[in-house]
Design a protein around this motif. Structure first.
Motif, PDB file in Angstrom:
ATOM      1  N   ALA A 154     -15.162  -2.953  -7.750  1.00 38.64           N
ATOM      2  CA  ALA A 154     -15.086  -1.428  -7.415  1.00 38.64           C
ATOM      3  C   ALA A 154     -16.370  -0.764  -8.561  1.00 38.64           C
ATOM      4  CB  ALA A 154     -13.904  -0.951  -7.996  1.00 38.64           C
ATOM      5  N   ALA A 155     -16.812  -1.359  -9.650  1.00 40.80           N
ATOM      6  CA  ALA A 155     -17.499  -0.649 -10.692  1.00 40.80           C
ATOM      7  C   ALA A 155     -18.994  -1.115  -9.845  1.00 40.80           C
ATOM      8  CB  ALA A 155     -17.526  -1.453 -12.045  1.00 40.80           C
ATOM      9  N   HIS A 156     -19.138  -2.206  -9.156  1.00 37.49           N
ATOM     10  CA  HIS A 156     -20.371  -2.369  -8.547  1.00 37.49           C
ATOM     11  C   HIS A 156     -20.407  -1.368  -7.442  1.00 37.49           C
ATOM     12  CE1 HIS A 156     -23.879  -4.595  -7.260  1.00 37.49           C
ATOM     13  NE2 HIS A 156     -23.251  -4.712  -5.918  1.00 37.49           N
ATOM     14  N   LEU A 157     -19.562  -1.176  -6.629  1.00 31.66           N
ATOM     15  CA  LEU A 157     -19.518   0.015  -5.780  1.00 31.66           C
ATOM     16  C   LEU A 157     -19.888   1.171  -6.038  1.00 31.66           C
ATOM     17  CD1 LEU A 157     -16.529  -1.257  -3.253  1.00 31.66           C
ATOM     18  CD2 LEU A 157     -18.865  -1.751  -3.106  1.00 31.66           C
ATOM     19  N   ARG A 158     -19.276   1.650  -7.286  1.00 40.48           N
ATOM     20  CA  ARG A 158     -19.505   2.931  -7.591  1.00 40.48           C
ATOM     21  C   ARG A 158     -21.088   3.051  -7.971  1.00 40.48           C
ATOM     22  NH1 ARG A 158     -14.858   2.690 -10.339  1.00 40.48           N
ATOM     23  NH2 ARG A 158     -15.547   1.827 -12.061  1.00 40.48           N
ATOM     24  N   GLU A 159     -21.555   1.985  -8.827  1.00 39.84           N
ATOM     25  CA  GLU A 159     -23.212   2.066  -8.883  1.00 39.84           C
ATOM     26  C   GLU A 159     -23.920   2.161  -7.449  1.00 39.84           C
ATOM     27  OE1 GLU A 159     -24.311  -1.458 -11.230  1.00 39.84           O
ATOM     28  OE2 GLU A 159     -22.808  -0.907 -12.812  1.00 39.84           O
ATOM     29  N   LEU A 160     -23.331   1.671  -6.778  1.00 36.87           N
ATOM     30  CA  LEU A 160     -24.045   1.822  -5.199  1.00 36.87           C
ATOM     31  C   LEU A 160     -24.015   2.966  -4.591  1.00 36.87           C
ATOM     32  CD1 LEU A 160     -23.233  -1.905  -3.599  1.00 36.87           C
ATOM     33  CD2 LEU A 160     -25.545  -0.991  -4.836  1.00 36.87           C
ATOM     34  N   GLY A 161     -22.709   3.719  -5.191  1.00 40.18           N
ATOM     35  CA  GLY A 161     -22.427   5.132  -4.432  1.00 40.18           C
ATOM     36  C   GLY A 161     -21.496   4.891  -3.264  1.00 40.18           C
ATOM     37  N   GLU A 162     -20.823   3.674  -3.161  1.00 45.25           N
ATOM     38  CA  GLU A 162     -20.110   3.285  -1.969  1.00 45.25           C
ATOM     39  C   GLU A 162     -18.696   3.852  -1.942  1.00 45.25           C
ATOM     40  OE1 GLU A 162     -20.942   2.617   0.844  1.00 45.25           O
ATOM     41  OE2 GLU A 162     -23.262   1.860   0.243  1.00 45.25           O
ATOM     42  N   PRO A 163     -17.974   4.626  -1.101  1.00 43.10           N
ATOM     43  CA  PRO A 163     -16.738   4.972  -1.151  1.00 43.10           C
ATOM     44  C   PRO A 163     -15.683   3.834  -1.367  1.00 43.10           C
ATOM     45  CG  PRO A 163     -17.540   5.480   0.961  1.00 43.10           C
ATOM     46  CD  PRO A 163     -18.507   4.837   0.139  1.00 43.10           C
ATOM     47  N   HIS A 164     -14.646   4.038  -2.120  1.00 47.13           N
ATOM     48  CA  HIS A 164     -13.618   2.886  -2.128  1.00 47.13           C
ATOM     49  C   HIS A 164     -12.271   3.473  -2.579  1.00 47.13           C
ATOM     50  CE1 HIS A 164     -15.809   2.884  -6.028  1.00 47.13           C
ATOM     51  NE2 HIS A 164     -14.576   2.583  -6.254  1.00 47.13           N
ATOM     52  N   GLU A 165     -11.175   2.853  -2.439  1.00 40.87           N
ATOM     53  CA  GLU A 165      -9.991   3.301  -3.066  1.00 40.87           C
ATOM     54  C   GLU A 165      -9.108   2.089  -3.543  1.00 40.87           C
ATOM     55  OE1 GLU A 165      -6.011   5.554  -1.452  1.00 40.87           O
ATOM     56  OE2 GLU A 165      -7.690   5.255   0.019  1.00 40.87           O
ATOM     57  N   MET A 166      -8.664   2.388  -4.834  1.00 39.14           N
ATOM     58  CA  MET A 166      -7.828   1.236  -5.383  1.00 39.14           C
ATOM     59  C   MET A 166      -6.458   1.463  -4.815  1.00 39.14           C
ATOM     60  SD  MET A 166      -9.113  -1.087  -7.145  1.00 39.14           S
ATOM     61  CE  MET A 166     -10.258  -1.384  -8.239  1.00 39.14           C
ATOM     62  N   LEU A 167      -5.829   0.426  -4.400  1.00 41.68           N
ATOM     63  CA  LEU A 167      -4.517   0.562  -3.804  1.00 41.68           C
ATOM     64  C   LEU A 167      -3.430  -0.048  -4.870  1.00 41.68           C
ATOM     65  CD1 LEU A 167      -5.111  -0.346  -0.397  1.00 41.68           C
ATOM     66  CD2 LEU A 167      -4.817   1.815  -1.244  1.00 41.68           C
ATOM     67  N   ASP A 168      -2.191   0.365  -5.393  1.00 43.76           N
ATOM     68  CA  ASP A 168      -1.357  -0.285  -6.104  1.00 43.76           C
ATOM     69  C   ASP A 168      -0.312  -1.370  -5.198  1.00 43.76           C
ATOM     70  OD1 ASP A 168       0.583   1.351  -4.987  1.00 43.76           O
ATOM     71  OD2 ASP A 168       0.630   2.819  -6.954  1.00 43.76           O
ATOM     72  N   ALA A 169       0.521  -1.928  -5.728  1.00 49.04           N
ATOM     73  CA  ALA A 169       1.431  -2.645  -5.410  1.00 49.04           C
ATOM     74  C   ALA A 169       2.217  -2.155  -4.205  1.00 49.04           C
ATOM     75  CB  ALA A 169       2.440  -3.521  -6.406  1.00 49.04           C
ATOM     76  N   GLN A 170       2.643  -1.101  -4.388  1.00 50.74           N
ATOM     77  CA  GLN A 170       3.633  -0.183  -3.710  1.00 50.74           C
ATOM     78  C   GLN A 170       2.771   0.176  -2.248  1.00 50.74           C
ATOM     79  OE1 GLN A 170       6.752   0.331  -3.526  1.00 50.74           O
ATOM     80  NE2 GLN A 170       6.765   1.915  -1.725  1.00 50.74           N
ATOM     81  N   ALA A 171       1.505   0.703  -2.592  1.00 52.07           N
ATOM     82  CA  ALA A 171       0.666   1.065  -1.322  1.00 52.07           C
ATOM     83  C   ALA A 171       0.335  -0.310  -0.652  1.00 52.07           C
ATOM     84  CB  ALA A 171      -0.477   1.616  -1.716  1.00 52.07           C
ATOM     85  N   MET A 172       0.341  -1.268  -1.226  1.00 59.22           N
ATOM     86  CA  MET A 172      -0.104  -2.517  -0.592  1.00 59.22           C
ATOM     87  C   MET A 172       1.082  -3.031   0.384  1.00 59.22           C
ATOM     88  SD  MET A 172      -3.077  -3.714  -0.961  1.00 59.22           S
ATOM     89  CE  MET A 172      -3.000  -5.472  -0.374  1.00 59.22           C
ATOM     90  N   ARG A 173       2.194  -2.686  -0.177  1.00 57.76           N
ATOM     91  CA  ARG A 173       3.690  -3.140   0.571  1.00 57.76           C
ATOM     92  C   ARG A 173       3.694  -2.287   1.771  1.00 57.76           C
ATOM     93  NH1 ARG A 173       9.391  -4.794  -1.765  1.00 57.76           N
ATOM     94  NH2 ARG A 173       9.998  -5.749  -0.099  1.00 57.76           N
ATOM     95  N   GLU A 174       3.401  -0.901   1.586  1.00 57.31           N
ATOM     96  CA  GLU A 174       3.511   0.001   2.747  1.00 57.31           C
ATOM     97  C   GLU A 174       2.514  -0.481   3.973  1.00 57.31           C
ATOM     98  OE1 GLU A 174       3.121   3.768   1.040  1.00 57.31           O
ATOM     99  OE2 GLU A 174       4.795   3.641  -0.277  1.00 57.31           O
ATOM    100  N   ILE A 175       1.560  -0.970   3.604  1.00 58.22           N
ATOM    101  CA  ILE A 175       0.503  -1.399   4.589  1.00 58.22           C
ATOM    102  C   ILE A 175       0.804  -2.753   5.121  1.00 58.22           C
ATOM    103  CG2 ILE A 175      -2.042  -1.985   5.015  1.00 58.22           C
ATOM    104  CD1 ILE A 175      -2.638   0.009   2.668  1.00 58.22           C
ATOM    105  N   THR A 176       0.998  -3.862   4.166  1.00 58.87           N
ATOM    106  CA  THR A 176       1.261  -5.086   4.734  1.00 58.87           C
ATOM    107  C   THR A 176       2.667  -5.591   5.050  1.00 58.87           C
ATOM    108  OG1 THR A 176       1.358  -5.951   2.528  1.00 58.87           O
ATOM    109  CG2 THR A 176      -0.787  -5.718   3.515  1.00 58.87           C
ATOM    110  N   GLY A 177       3.692  -4.849   4.291  1.00 54.86           N
ATOM    111  CA  GLY A 177       4.920  -5.311   4.514  1.00 54.86           C
ATOM    112  C   GLY A 177       5.221  -6.354   3.584  1.00 54.86           C
ATOM    113  N   SER A 178       4.350  -6.788   2.833  1.00 59.39           N
ATOM    114  CA  SER A 178       4.398  -7.900   1.706  1.00 59.39           C
ATOM    115  C   SER A 178       4.467  -7.268   0.418  1.00 59.39           C
ATOM    116  CB  SER A 178       3.239  -8.885   2.068  1.00 59.39           C
ATOM    117  OG  SER A 178       3.168  -9.811   1.008  1.00 59.39           O
TER     118      SER A 178
END
Ligand SMILES: Cc1cc2nc3c(=O)[nH]c(=O)nc-3n(C[C@H](O)[C@H](O)[C@H](O)COP(=O)(O)OP(=O)(O)OC[C@H]3O[C@@H](n4cnc5c(N)ncnc54)[C@H](O)[C@@H]3O)c2cc1C
Length: 447
Positions: A154-178
């Motif tokens: 993510a730090a590398h993406l910030r340097e490149l000016g690339e959009p990204h979003e950090m997801l926590d465990a809860q968000a991962m569960r909502e997306i993947t079910g896992s």
């Protein structure tokens, strides 16, 4: 006069689930008897099909023929996980970051060109939307080192000016079910392919435009002298210009011998999930997760628009200079994938894998491709390293441009790359590479 004899032709094992779950496509003719064309292309994967499309864009009157050893989508192009990634995707790095900001920016720009080229083909050839979706992907992390890898990337993406979003465990569960994942790093630019559907639609679109495609016709010999001739078991095609778009099998014709690394990757696809299983799983209908550590496990959930409600998992690579997987190799990695699947989806324990297969990835140690004129009138669009969906598309475009005397950012990028560096001699390359990969996989075992 130059003669290049094929020392081996492709051998595939396990039907790749991607094509079997789609409606069957009628087999195309083999190359039989004598034929001729303006440009002949060896290989109908991402590179070969993209080369044909680009040739047609440059000169709509060119007579083009593609000759493939197998059915379209039987090769690597129909056997992959379908992540067409825009960002640096350096498999030999701990977290995919590339070799430096300016190189990464250039690669990202080129990868996006490839994704746009594919998107236009999807529109022009009326390829179903479900086979090409610009939905982005997640780098999933399941351990402290995985989370650290995501923070670093993510730090590398910030340097490149690339959009990204950090997801926590809860968000991962909502997306993947896992509940397995502790976090994730979402980036929006990846296109997710149903790889077999995409290439079949691409090939059909080219054919409607007059490109000839021969299947089940391994090219056994290429020979120069008043242009080039390509010989198969039952036929021969002559052309003044030839594009070799057969990835690692370039080496089978004697080119770049001792410089290309042949790694076999493996994947499994579940049977169609029942309504009960879908309910128990939860999460979203479609998502794709690459592992935070490149040596970990890739997982996708697909839906009816891709051929069914299923989970596809990819894990386990090994180095095989003969470009083949044995039944024993495949059985071993399927067992490992079963364990990875059960760890992530305990609610689906017992859901069988309906398909398991292996496929070929061709890399060079210094991460360069081979996209250049090899001999007068003979061009290569090969060696895609870790990102063959995008890189194959780009080398195909580049080879088409070189073959027609054109230049672009793409030709400039690839023709200025170094030669693939020489590998240690056999068997030291195999022993060393497999020991290294086992060790890295063990380190990434939770990912
Ligand atoms: C399990 C797995 C997962 C992967 N996941 C991803 C992913 O998510 N994203 C990504 O970018 N990459 C992924 N890859 C890598 C990707 O599939 C390859 O890099 C890509 O297919 C290369 O495209 P290509 O057109 O250069 O070569 P290929 O797809 O290998 O096509 C070459 C074609 O040449 C033909 N050929 C070879 N020799 C001859 C001959 N003598 N005569 C005629 N035809 C011949 C073959 O039959 C084949 O159809 C994965 C690979 C595997 C195996």
């Amino acid at each position: 006069m130059a003669v290049h004899q094929a020392s081996r032709t492709p051998v595939f094992n396990g039907p790749a689930g991607w094509s079997v779950i789609l409606p069957p496509v009628h087999p195309r003719a083999r190359l039989e008897g004598q034929a001729g064309c303006d440009v002949a292309i060896v290989g109908g994967g991402f590179a070969g099909l993209s080369a044909a499309r680009r040739l047609r864009q440059i000169d709509p009157h060119l007579d083009i023929a593609i000759v493939d050893a197998a059915r379209i989508s039987d090769g690597g192009t129909g056997r992959n996980s379908g992540f067409m990634i825009d960002l640096p995707h350096e498999l030999t790095s701990g977290d995919y970051a590339g070799s430096g900001d300016s190189h990464d920016r250039q690669l990202t720009r080129l990868n996006r060109h490839a994704i746009d080229f594919a998107a236009q083909a999807v529109g022009d050839y009326a390829i179903p939307q479900g086979y090409f979706q610009r939905t982005g992907k997640i780098n999933a992390a399941a351990s402290k080192p995985g989370l650290d890898g995501n923070i670093h990337y993510a730090a590398h993406l910030r340097e490149l000016g690339e959009p990204h979003e950090m997801l926590d465990a809860q968000a991962m569960r909502e997306i993947t079910g896992s509940a397995y994942y502790q976090g994730g790093l979402y980036t929006p630019g990846t296109a997710m392919l149903q790889p077999a559907g995409y290439v079949q639609g691409f090939a059909a679109g080219l054919e409607r435009g007059g490109v000839r495609i021969y299947e089940n016709s391994p090219v056994l010999r290429i020979e120069s002298g008043n242009g080039w001739s390509l010989a198969t078991e039952r036929g021969e095609i002559r052309a003044p210009r030839v594009i070799m778009a057969n990835n690692g099998h370039l080496e089978s014709f004697g080119f770049k011998r001792g410089r290309l690394m042949h790694v076999m990757l493996n994947a499994c696809m579940t049977e169609e999930l029942s309504p009960d299983a879908i309910r128990a799983l939860g999460g979203q209908e479609c998502w794709g997760a690459t592992p935070a550590d490149p040596m970990g496990t890739t997982v996708r959930r697909i839906g009816p628009a891709q051929g069914g409600n299923r989970i596809v998992i990819r894990q386990g690579g090994y180095y095989r200079p003969d470009m083949q997987t044995s039944a024993r190799d495949l059985a071993r990695v399927v067992r490992a994938m079963r364990q990875k699947f059960d760890d992530r989806f305990p609610m689906l324990r017992g859901v069988p894998f309906q398909y398991s297969w292996s496929g070929h990835l061709c890399l060079s140690r210094n991460n360069v491709s081979v996209m250049r004129e090899l001999e007068p009138g003979l061009y290569a669009a090969c060696v895609q390293n870790g990102l063959g969906t995008a890189r194959g598309t780009l080398t195909g475009i580049g080879a088409a441009e070189l073959a027609t005397g054109n230049t672009s950012d793409i030709t400039a990028f690839f023709t200025s790359e170094a030669e693939p560096v020489r590998l240690p001699p056999h068997p030291f390359d195999t022993i060393g590479a497999n020991a290294y990969m086992r060790w890295k996989e063990w380190q990434a075992r939770l990912e």
